[in-house]
Structure formats: C-alpha cells, structure tokens
Design an enzyme around this catalytic site. Structure first.
Site, PDB file in Angstrom:
ATOM      1  N   ARG A  42       0.769  -2.494  -3.947  1.00 49.64           N
ATOM      2  CA  ARG A  42      -0.480  -3.201  -4.314  1.00 49.64           C
ATOM      3  C   ARG A  42      -0.638  -3.362  -5.824  1.00 49.64           C
ATOM      4  O   ARG A  42      -1.759  -3.330  -6.339  1.00 49.64           O
ATOM      5  CB  ARG A  42      -1.722  -2.484  -3.745  1.00 49.64           C
ATOM      6  CG  ARG A  42      -1.819  -2.476  -2.239  1.00 49.64           C
ATOM      7  CD  ARG A  42      -2.403  -3.779  -1.718  1.00 49.64           C
ATOM      8  NE  ARG A  42      -2.352  -3.813  -0.262  1.00 49.64           N
ATOM      9  CZ  ARG A  42      -3.378  -3.509   0.522  1.00 49.64           C
ATOM     10  NH1 ARG A  42      -4.537  -3.187  -0.005  1.00 49.64           N
ATOM     11  NH2 ARG A  42      -3.242  -3.556   1.829  1.00 49.64           N
ATOM     12  N   ARG A  60      -6.546  -6.498  -6.804  1.00 54.17           N
ATOM     13  CA  ARG A  60      -7.870  -6.446  -7.399  1.00 54.17           C
ATOM     14  C   ARG A  60      -8.023  -5.558  -8.614  1.00 54.17           C
ATOM     15  O   ARG A  60      -9.040  -5.622  -9.288  1.00 54.17           O
ATOM     16  CB  ARG A  60      -8.895  -6.077  -6.323  1.00 54.17           C
ATOM     17  CG  ARG A  60      -9.138  -7.239  -5.363  1.00 54.17           C
ATOM     18  CD  ARG A  60      -9.989  -6.831  -4.197  1.00 54.17           C
ATOM     19  NE  ARG A  60      -9.266  -5.870  -3.383  1.00 54.17           N
ATOM     20  CZ  ARG A  60      -9.738  -5.322  -2.281  1.00 54.17           C
ATOM     21  NH1 ARG A  60     -10.941  -5.620  -1.873  1.00 54.17           N
ATOM     22  NH2 ARG A  60      -9.008  -4.463  -1.587  1.00 54.17           N
ATOM     23  N   ARG A  86      -7.989 -15.746  -7.953  1.00 56.33           N
ATOM     24  CA  ARG A  86      -8.376 -15.763  -6.546  1.00 56.33           C
ATOM     25  C   ARG A  86      -9.816 -16.237  -6.318  1.00 56.33           C
ATOM     26  O   ARG A  86     -10.197 -16.461  -5.166  1.00 56.33           O
ATOM     27  CB  ARG A  86      -8.213 -14.345  -5.973  1.00 56.33           C
ATOM     28  CG  ARG A  86      -6.811 -13.992  -5.488  1.00 56.33           C
ATOM     29  CD  ARG A  86      -6.482 -14.647  -4.136  1.00 56.33           C
ATOM     30  NE  ARG A  86      -7.599 -14.631  -3.217  1.00 56.33           N
ATOM     31  CZ  ARG A  86      -8.008 -13.561  -2.547  1.00 56.33           C
ATOM     32  NH1 ARG A  86      -7.375 -12.431  -2.649  1.00 56.33           N
ATOM     33  NH2 ARG A  86      -9.051 -13.629  -1.745  1.00 56.33           N
ATOM     34  N   ASP A 110       0.829 -10.670   2.916  1.00 58.05           N
ATOM     35  CA  ASP A 110       0.147  -9.620   3.672  1.00 58.05           C
ATOM     36  C   ASP A 110       0.893  -9.416   4.987  1.00 58.05           C
ATOM     37  O   ASP A 110       1.571 -10.334   5.471  1.00 58.05           O
ATOM     38  CB  ASP A 110      -1.320  -9.975   3.946  1.00 58.05           C
ATOM     39  CG  ASP A 110      -2.100  -8.734   4.387  1.00 58.05           C
ATOM     40  OD1 ASP A 110      -2.553  -7.977   3.510  1.00 58.05           O
ATOM     41  OD2 ASP A 110      -2.212  -8.497   5.603  1.00 58.05           O
ATOM     42  N   TYR A 118      -3.559  -3.175  14.554  1.00 62.20           N
ATOM     43  CA  TYR A 118      -4.578  -4.181  14.214  1.00 62.20           C
ATOM     44  C   TYR A 118      -4.873  -5.079  15.412  1.00 62.20           C
ATOM     45  O   TYR A 118      -6.030  -5.422  15.672  1.00 62.20           O
ATOM     46  CB  TYR A 118      -4.125  -5.028  13.009  1.00 62.20           C
ATOM     47  CG  TYR A 118      -4.285  -4.298  11.692  1.00 62.20           C
ATOM     48  CD1 TYR A 118      -5.556  -3.993  11.212  1.00 62.20           C
ATOM     49  CD2 TYR A 118      -3.187  -3.895  10.950  1.00 62.20           C
ATOM     50  CE1 TYR A 118      -5.716  -3.307  10.005  1.00 62.20           C
ATOM     51  CE2 TYR A 118      -3.338  -3.216   9.743  1.00 62.20           C
ATOM     52  CZ  TYR A 118      -4.604  -2.924   9.283  1.00 62.20           C
ATOM     53  OH  TYR A 118      -4.765  -2.247   8.106  1.00 62.20           O
TER      54      TYR A 118
HETATM   55  O1  CP3 Z   1       1.044  -5.879  -4.546  1.00 67.41           O
HETATM   56  C1  CP3 Z   1       1.468  -5.714  -3.380  1.00 67.41           C
HETATM   57  O2  CP3 Z   1       1.730  -4.595  -2.894  1.00 67.41           O
HETATM   58  C2  CP3 Z   1       1.792  -6.937  -2.549  1.00 67.41           C
HETATM   59  C3  CP3 Z   1       0.775  -7.433  -1.726  1.00 67.41           C
HETATM   60  C4  CP3 Z   1       0.350  -6.791  -0.432  1.00 67.41           C
HETATM   61  C5  CP3 Z   1      -0.922  -7.083   0.113  1.00 67.41           C
HETATM   62  N1  CP3 Z   1      -0.991  -6.531   1.355  1.00 67.41           N
HETATM   63  C6  CP3 Z   1      -1.942  -7.887  -0.579  1.00 67.41           C
HETATM   64  C7  CP3 Z   1      -3.349  -7.713  -0.172  1.00 67.41           C
HETATM   65  C8  CP3 Z   1       1.019  -5.997   0.498  1.00 67.41           C
HETATM   66  C9  CP3 Z   1       2.390  -5.379   0.389  1.00 67.41           C
HETATM   67  C10 CP3 Z   1       0.159  -5.854   1.619  1.00 67.41           C
HETATM   68  C11 CP3 Z   1       0.546  -5.152   2.855  1.00 67.41           C
HETATM   69  C12 CP3 Z   1      -0.526  -4.655   3.735  1.00 67.41           C
HETATM   70  N2  CP3 Z   1      -1.632  -5.323   4.172  1.00 67.41           N
HETATM   71  C13 CP3 Z   1      -0.495  -3.403   4.378  1.00 67.41           C
HETATM   72  C14 CP3 Z   1       0.601  -2.389   4.214  1.00 67.41           C
HETATM   73  C15 CP3 Z   1       0.465  -1.678   2.932  1.00 67.41           C
HETATM   74  C16 CP3 Z   1      -0.629  -0.649   2.889  1.00 67.41           C
HETATM   75  O3  CP3 Z   1      -1.518  -0.789   2.059  1.00 67.41           O
HETATM   76  O4  CP3 Z   1      -0.568   0.299   3.690  1.00 67.41           O
HETATM   77  C17 CP3 Z   1      -1.634  -3.299   5.173  1.00 67.41           C
HETATM   78  C18 CP3 Z   1      -2.037  -2.118   6.018  1.00 67.41           C
HETATM   79  C19 CP3 Z   1      -2.338  -4.515   5.055  1.00 67.41           C
HETATM   80  C20 CP3 Z   1      -3.597  -4.912   5.738  1.00 67.41           C
HETATM   81  C21 CP3 Z   1      -4.636  -5.222   4.728  1.00 67.41           C
HETATM   82  N3  CP3 Z   1      -4.712  -6.419   4.063  1.00 67.41           N
HETATM   83  C22 CP3 Z   1      -5.679  -4.396   4.247  1.00 67.41           C
HETATM   84  C23 CP3 Z   1      -5.965  -3.005   4.725  1.00 67.41           C
HETATM   85  C24 CP3 Z   1      -6.366  -5.126   3.244  1.00 67.41           C
HETATM   86  C25 CP3 Z   1      -7.497  -4.655   2.369  1.00 67.41           C
HETATM   87  C26 CP3 Z   1      -8.816  -5.196   2.775  1.00 67.41           C
HETATM   88  C27 CP3 Z   1      -9.847  -5.006   1.671  1.00 67.41           C
HETATM   89  O5  CP3 Z   1     -10.398  -6.020   1.231  1.00 67.41           O
HETATM   90  O6  CP3 Z   1     -10.081  -3.874   1.273  1.00 67.41           O
HETATM   91  C28 CP3 Z   1      -5.740  -6.376   3.169  1.00 67.41           C
HETATM   92  C29 CP3 Z   1      -6.088  -7.457   2.239  1.00 67.41           C
HETATM   93  C30 CP3 Z   1      -5.218  -7.539   1.047  1.00 67.41           C
HETATM   94  N4  CP3 Z   1      -3.852  -7.609   1.088  1.00 67.41           N
HETATM   95  C31 CP3 Z   1      -5.630  -7.619  -0.312  1.00 67.41           C
HETATM   96  C32 CP3 Z   1      -4.465  -7.739  -1.084  1.00 67.41           C
HETATM   97  C33 CP3 Z   1      -4.360  -7.905  -2.582  1.00 67.41           C
HETATM   98  C34 CP3 Z   1      -7.057  -7.626  -0.785  1.00 67.41           C
HETATM   99  C35 CP3 Z   1      -7.641  -8.993  -0.539  1.00 67.41           C
HETATM  100  C36 CP3 Z   1      -8.260  -9.604  -1.736  1.00 67.41           C
HETATM  101  O7  CP3 Z   1      -7.795  -9.429  -2.876  1.00 67.41           O
HETATM  102  O8  CP3 Z   1      -9.236 -10.354  -1.530  1.00 67.41           O
END
Ligand code: CP3
Length: 361
Positions: free
Chosen positions: A39, A43, A52, A88, A163
C-alpha cells in the site's frame, strides 16, 4: 487451443538481474537491502489524494494513465526498490462482470453474497481482454520505471472467497468457514473458479511485463493449518504453479499467518511474506524445517515492520528497522517491508526516512 505463455505474444522481459529487489528475491546477495511497502501507493500521499479527487477507486483501476501515475508516485517520492501495480484484488472480478464495488472506508462490497450452488456457478470467469486497461497500464510502467522492478499481484482464492461469501469485509469469516465445512464440494468449486480468475489476472500482468508477482491471501491467518492445507492450499498452489513458467519471483503473503508459514511456502512461494507477529529469525527457523516440499534450507522472507509503529516517534521506528534488518540476516534473502499495508494516517516523510535508513544498513 488454450492460450498459454508460449502461444501468446510476449514482450521482452526487462533485464534487471542486478536490481536489489530481484537479487534478494532469488536468495542472492544484493548491493543493498531492498525495501518497498505494501500500500505504498495510496492515501498516505497528498499527490495520490489530489489525483484521485472525484474518481471512484474502481474507475481509477481501469484508467491506464492514472494507474501508471499512482504506481510511480511512491517510487519518485521514497526511492523504494520496487513498484507495486496500483490495482485491487477485486479488479478482475469487477472486470469479469461481478456486481462488486469498493466502498471508501469499508472495502469491497458485493451486491449479493455468494452462498449457494447457483450463485457459485454464476461467478464469472475472466477473459484477459476484460483487463486490457490493466495490461496497458503495466506496459506504460515498464517504459517509465527505468531500472525499478514492477510487482504485479492478485488476491488468493480464500481472501477473494471471503469477500464474496460474507458480502464484504468480515471479522470472523463465519459464513465462509461454515460453507467450507458444510459443503466442501461447493467450497472447492468456488475456490477453483477464483483460482482461475486470479491466474488469468496474473498472466495478463506477466504478459504485459511485470517483474515479480505477489499473491495476497490477507485473511488466511483466520484458518487453522489443517483447514488451510485441506481447503485453501490446493487452490493457491494451482495459481502459483500456473505462473511458474514465467520464471519470476512469486511472493505469498498473509496477515496473522505465523502458524501457516510452511504451508504457504509449500503452496509454491519463492518468497514468504511475514507480518509483525513473528520475528523474521523465528520465521526463518520455521521455514527451514522441510515439510512436504523437498529443499527449503534457505528461505527468502519479506517483512515485517508493524505499520502502526510508523506513527510512533523516529527513535522507535529507527530501533525497529535496525532490529528487523538484523533478524532478516538469518534468511537467504530479505526484502524489507511492512507486516501489512501502509495506514492512511502515516506521515509519508517517515516512509522516506525508513527507505534511507534501510539503504544505509
Ligand atoms: O500500493 C499498493 O500496495 C498497491 C495497491 C493495492 C490496493 N489494494 C489499492 C487500494 C493493493 C496491493 C491492494 C490489494 C488489496 N485490496 C488487498 C490485499 C492487501 C491487503 O491490504 O491485505 C485487500 C484485502 C484489498 C481489499 C481492499 N481494497 C480494502 C480492504 C480496501 C480499503 C478500503 C478503505 O477505504 O479503507 C480497498 C480499497 C483500496 N485498495 C484503496 C487502495 C489505495 C483505498 C481506496 C481509496 O484510496 O479510495
């Protein structure tokens, strides 16, 4: 004829054999300790929030220019040793036509939870064409990244299934575990479909030129080793084996997986991701015990700074980084990372300082 890596046009994979991240991933001696952060794009960065603004997450993931730019932001800012594709784990499901969204502050939410045979049969399979914008973004990145390797990724079948079955993020994964045990055949059918989706998504990224892949089984730590080996390992193993022919490092990561480390290695990982709960030298000790796989005398690990500690004072962070780098010396290769993703409230300047410190160690 089924499309395989041999029959599809392949771009010349970049020659990055000296890149510290790739050297460490192969268990060699890199010029410096490599570091990147799960990540790292997201954010915590003001430039990410600006880009974004007003763009839904899943729209951003299908815009090649935007996903490339977001992927590059942390590389420019922090000087990390690898980029991770901005996407994602639910992107391939969305692309395949499943009704799923990412709700800010919550995570992936599906319109109707998948809990019976009809719903499982309706989970769509992915056609590589449906993730063409992701592949286009990878090609832009390969041109723009210079000598920095690019990591592609997919969600592992269990984490994706959780999920879909729960309908969204879950603390206890109760519907998932109940279905797994009550109807193993249905479980295996769903996990098999999700393995196909993950494999197609990874191959699309590999065909476009990513230099390594990470399989995220973030929530696997909720399972006992026995359940993991019976219900999950065969499906994750099929995904990892399905990309072996590309010859790139395969990283396998989950949270709270101290009891699953050898099983996750046996699934076919070249690098095992470790969260902060198990010190790296202890993780290496566990992974050095041969299990069902023949030779694991010298494991390669990735991790494992607790992301919450990045909000502590710098002396705390520095002491933790030094401890982890020292404990990582027990491994054949160590890729410095967090034990899970960067938290949104993290000061990005602390991340840059961590990179500088790791590089001096
Ligand atoms: O920088 C990186 O690591 C690459 C981008 C990345 C994202 N998601 C971007 C993202 C990666 C590798 C993921 C994988 C992902 N997504 C996982 C596995 C990794 C982990 O954290 O365990 C999981 C479980 C998800 C599912 C998911 N997607 C969650 C739990 C969330 C967060 C929701 C929130 O708003 O708190 C997301 C959304 C997400 N994926 C965001 C990002 C940057 C946030 C959305 C935003 O910026 O509006």
């Amino acid at each position: 004829m089924p499309t395989t890596a041999e029959t599809r046009p392949q771009p010349a994979r970049r020659e990055l054999s000296e890149a510290p991240f790739l050297v460490a991933a192969r268990g060699g001696k890199p010029a410096r300790l490599p570091v990147w952060f799960m990540r790292q794009a997201g954010r915590s960065l003001p430039e990410y929030r600006a880009l974004r603004e007003g763009v839904p997450m899943l729209d951003a993931c299908f815009d090649p220019e935007m996903l490339a730019e977001v992927t590059l932001q942390p590389v420019r800012r922090h000087g990390v040793d690898a980029a991770i594709l901005f996407s994602d784990i639910v992107v391939p499901l969305k692309a395949a036509g499943l009704d799923i969204d990412i709700v800010p502050g919550t995570g992936p939410v599906v319109a109707s939870p998948v809990r019976d045979a009809a719903a499982v049969a309706a989970v769509p399979l992915l056609d590589p064409e449906q993730v063409a914008p992701v592949a286009d973004g990878v090609r832009l990145l390969v041109e723009r990244l210079g000598s920095t390797p690019l990591i592609g990724f997919a969600g592992a079948p269990f984490t994706l299934a959780s999920y879909l079955i729960e309908g969204g993020p879950s603390r206890n994964h109760e519907h998932t575990k109940a279905l797994m045990h009550a109807d193993p055949e249905l479980w295996h059918s769903l996990a098999g479909r999700l393995a196909d989706v993950a494999l197609t998504f990874l191959r699309a990224q590999l065909d476009a030129g990513v230099d390594a892949v990470q399989l995220f089984d973030s929530w696997a730590g909720a399972l006992s080793p026995r359940d993991y080996r019976e219900f999950v390992l065969p499906h994750s193993a099929r995904v990892l084996a399905g990309v072996a022919e590309y010859g790139v490092p395969r990283i396998h990561f989950g949270v709270g997986t101290g009891e699953l480390l050898t099983a996750m290695r046996d699934a076919g990982a070249d690098v095992v991701g470790v969260d902060w709960r198990v010190p790296l030298d202890e993780a290496v000790r566990r992974l050095s015990v041969p299990d069902s796989a023949p030779d694991h005398a010298r494991p390669v690990v990735q991790g494992n700074l607790d992301p919450a500690l990045l909000l502590a004072s710098w002396p705390v962070v520095e002491a933790e980084v030094r401890r982890i780098a020292a404990e990582g010396k027990a491994a054949a290769g160590h890729i410095f990372n967090l034990g899970h993703g960067v938290l949104p409230g993290t000061d990005p300047e602390v991340l840059t300082r961590v990179v500088e410190l790791v590089h001096r160690l």
